[in-house]
Design a protein around this motif. Structure first.
Motif, PDB file in Angstrom:
ATOM      1  N   ASP A 137       0.836  -1.203   0.000  1.00 28.18           N
ATOM      2  CA  ASP A 137       0.000   0.000   0.000  1.00 28.18           C
ATOM      3  C   ASP A 137       0.872   1.255   0.000  1.00 28.18           C
ATOM      4  N   HIS A 138       1.992   1.164   0.701  1.00 29.34           N
ATOM      5  CA  HIS A 138       2.882   2.316   0.783  1.00 29.34           C
ATOM      6  C   HIS A 138       3.715   2.495  -0.486  1.00 29.34           C
ATOM      7  N   CYS A 139       4.229   1.387  -1.004  1.00 36.86           N
ATOM      8  CA  CYS A 139       5.163   1.452  -2.140  1.00 36.86           C
ATOM      9  C   CYS A 139       4.476   1.406  -3.503  1.00 36.86           C
ATOM     10  N   LYS A 140       3.207   0.975  -3.518  1.00 35.38           N
ATOM     11  CA  LYS A 140       2.444   0.875  -4.767  1.00 35.38           C
ATOM     12  C   LYS A 140       3.103  -0.083  -5.755  1.00 35.38           C
ATOM     13  N   LYS A 141       3.665  -1.171  -5.228  1.00 37.64           N
ATOM     14  CA  LYS A 141       4.254  -2.199  -6.082  1.00 37.64           C
ATOM     15  C   LYS A 141       4.304  -3.503  -5.302  1.00 37.64           C
TER      16      LYS A 141
END
Length: 436
Positions: A137-141
């Motif tokens: 969710d934080h890194c979007k990967k």
């Protein structure tokens, strides 16, 4: 060889980091405790663990092992990040994941090179999934995450890390499990690849089984005393069965430490969450709780009252070769004795400083076995340190007021006891030896 970061420098993190450096990797250990990092940078271990400081010094000097409080610096260019922070027991018995969750947040901004995240902390089933989701969710990967539980024994953590019975790697992606398997390849240890949730369960199931084995043999020991059998002989007979084995079949005053108590309770909490009958785990805990009181019960049976009796407490740590006082039987024993009016003089070669933090001044602390047993009415053996196991019984007869020993670890030499002209010896699950 790989570039690796280890988050956390407790027993697990420090042992892991030092040993990975020893087998050739470049390792940076990261901890937010500045004092601890400063100590480690000088080659001094903040924990008592045989062999630790030698490997620390060696690998710092050869440039394979670094220490840092800065994530930005410590995580630069790493291929693997190992999370090895504490998951203490919460008030409801479940594992408290606060520290682990914070550690995951701390690394979230530094995952540009897509390192594999390895969770070595002991965690409830489903934790790896939640940490993975939080990071994604934080890194979007996509984040590659691996569950890699540890099976270290305090007091032999370096040996166990370098000579594991097996290495468990739980992952969703083959590339992740292969990378971590390669990381450990210099150890030439058996590797079991599992699902993430199976890996998480293996850790708890292993520790709960061993704790159950200890409680079982202690139950048998107490029964042996009632029926006139000898638990040493019974244990040997049981252990010769290859289906059972003789490990963890030594009767005594129960288990303690940072793993068994909290892991059994955490597994119990999970079981109850899912509505399962967990009476086996509940009884394991109950037997262990009562077993820690057994020396006091035996002393009361012998003396009637312990008021104004001087008791020498030999050993404070929950096991030998460590200074760890977490859940140590000595805590309950010391508190019970002082509550009953006894004067307690304790000795331990490593754990006195940690014991003072828990017990304060309700007992006195000595610098030698001789000082502890001087004028003692009773001697309690609580931790089977080598120097305590090899105590010179002639000095007991000379220094103690009464030569009465309560051996909570069944560790004294029976032949030497029989050679004494005057002694009372009470152990666990075995006939008493009384020579007057």
């Amino acid at each position: 060889m790989m570039k690796i970061a280890v988050i956390g420098t407790g027993y697990v993190g420090l042992s892991t980091g030092v040993c990975l450096a020893e087998i050739g990797h470049h390792v940076t250990c990261i901890d937010i405790d500045i004092n601890k990092i400063n100590l480690l940078q000088l080659g001094n271990s903040p924990i008592y663990e045989p062999g630790m400081e030698q490997l620390l010094t060696k690998n710092i000097e050869n440039g394979k092992l670094l220490f840092s409080t800065t994530h930005k610096e410590g995580l630069q260019g790493v291929e693997v990040i190992i999370l090895a922070v504490g998951t203490p027991q919460g008030e409801n018995g479940a594992a408290d994941l606060t520290i682990l969750q914070q550690a995951a947040k701390d690394i979230a901004d530094y995952l540009h090179n897509n390192p594999i995240i390895v969770i070595k902390s002991t965690v409830p089933v489903g934790t790896n999934d939640s940490i993975k989701e939080m990071l994604e969710d934080h890194c979007k990967k996509e984040i590659l995450i691996v569950s890699n539980p540890e099976f270290l024994r305090q007091g032999s953590a370096i040996y166990d890390t370098m000579n594991p019975d097996r290495i468990i790697i739980g992952s969703y992606k083959k590339e992740a499990s292969e990378k971590i398997q390669k990381m450990y390849s210099p150890l030439n240890a058996p590797v079991l690849i599992t699902s993430v949730r199976s890996a998480e369960m293996i850790k708890y199931a292993s520790n709960a089984f061993l704790a159950n084995k200890i409680s079982y043999i202690n139950f048998i020991a107490n029964l042996c005393e009632q029926v006139g059998a000898n638990v040493d002989e019974v244990s040997m007979g049981i252990g010769k069965d290859k289906r059972i084995g003789n490990a963890f079949l030594q009767a005594g005053i129960g288990y303690g430490g940072s793993c068994f108590p909290k892991d059994v309770k955490a597994l119990l909490h999970t079981s109850l969450q899912f509505g399962l009958n967990a009476s086996l785990l509940e009884e394991t805990i109950a037997i262990n709780d009562s077993q820690q009181e057994l020396l006091v019960v035996k002393a009361l049976q012998r003396f009637g009252s312990l008021n104004e009796k001087k008791v020498a407490l030999l050993g404070l740590a929950f096991k030998p070769e460590t200074d760890d006082m977490r859940e140590a039987p000595s805590i309950k024993i010391a508190k019970q004795l002082t509550k009953m009016g006894a004067e307690v003089a304790a000795y331990d070669p490593a754990a006195i400083d940690n014991a003072k933090k828990i017990l304060g001044d309700i007992i006195s602390y000595t610098q030698s076995i001789k000082d502890a047993i001087k004028n003692a009415d009773a001697i309690f053996i609580v931790t089977e340190w080598k120097e305590i196991k090899n105590i010179e019984l002639s000095s007991v007869l000379k220094e103690a007021k009464l030569p009465i020993i309560f051996d909570g670890r069944n560790c004294l030499n029976k032949t030497k006891i029989m050679e004494c002209d005057s002694i009372e010896y009470y152990s666990i699950g075995r006939p008493a030896i009384i020579k007057k």
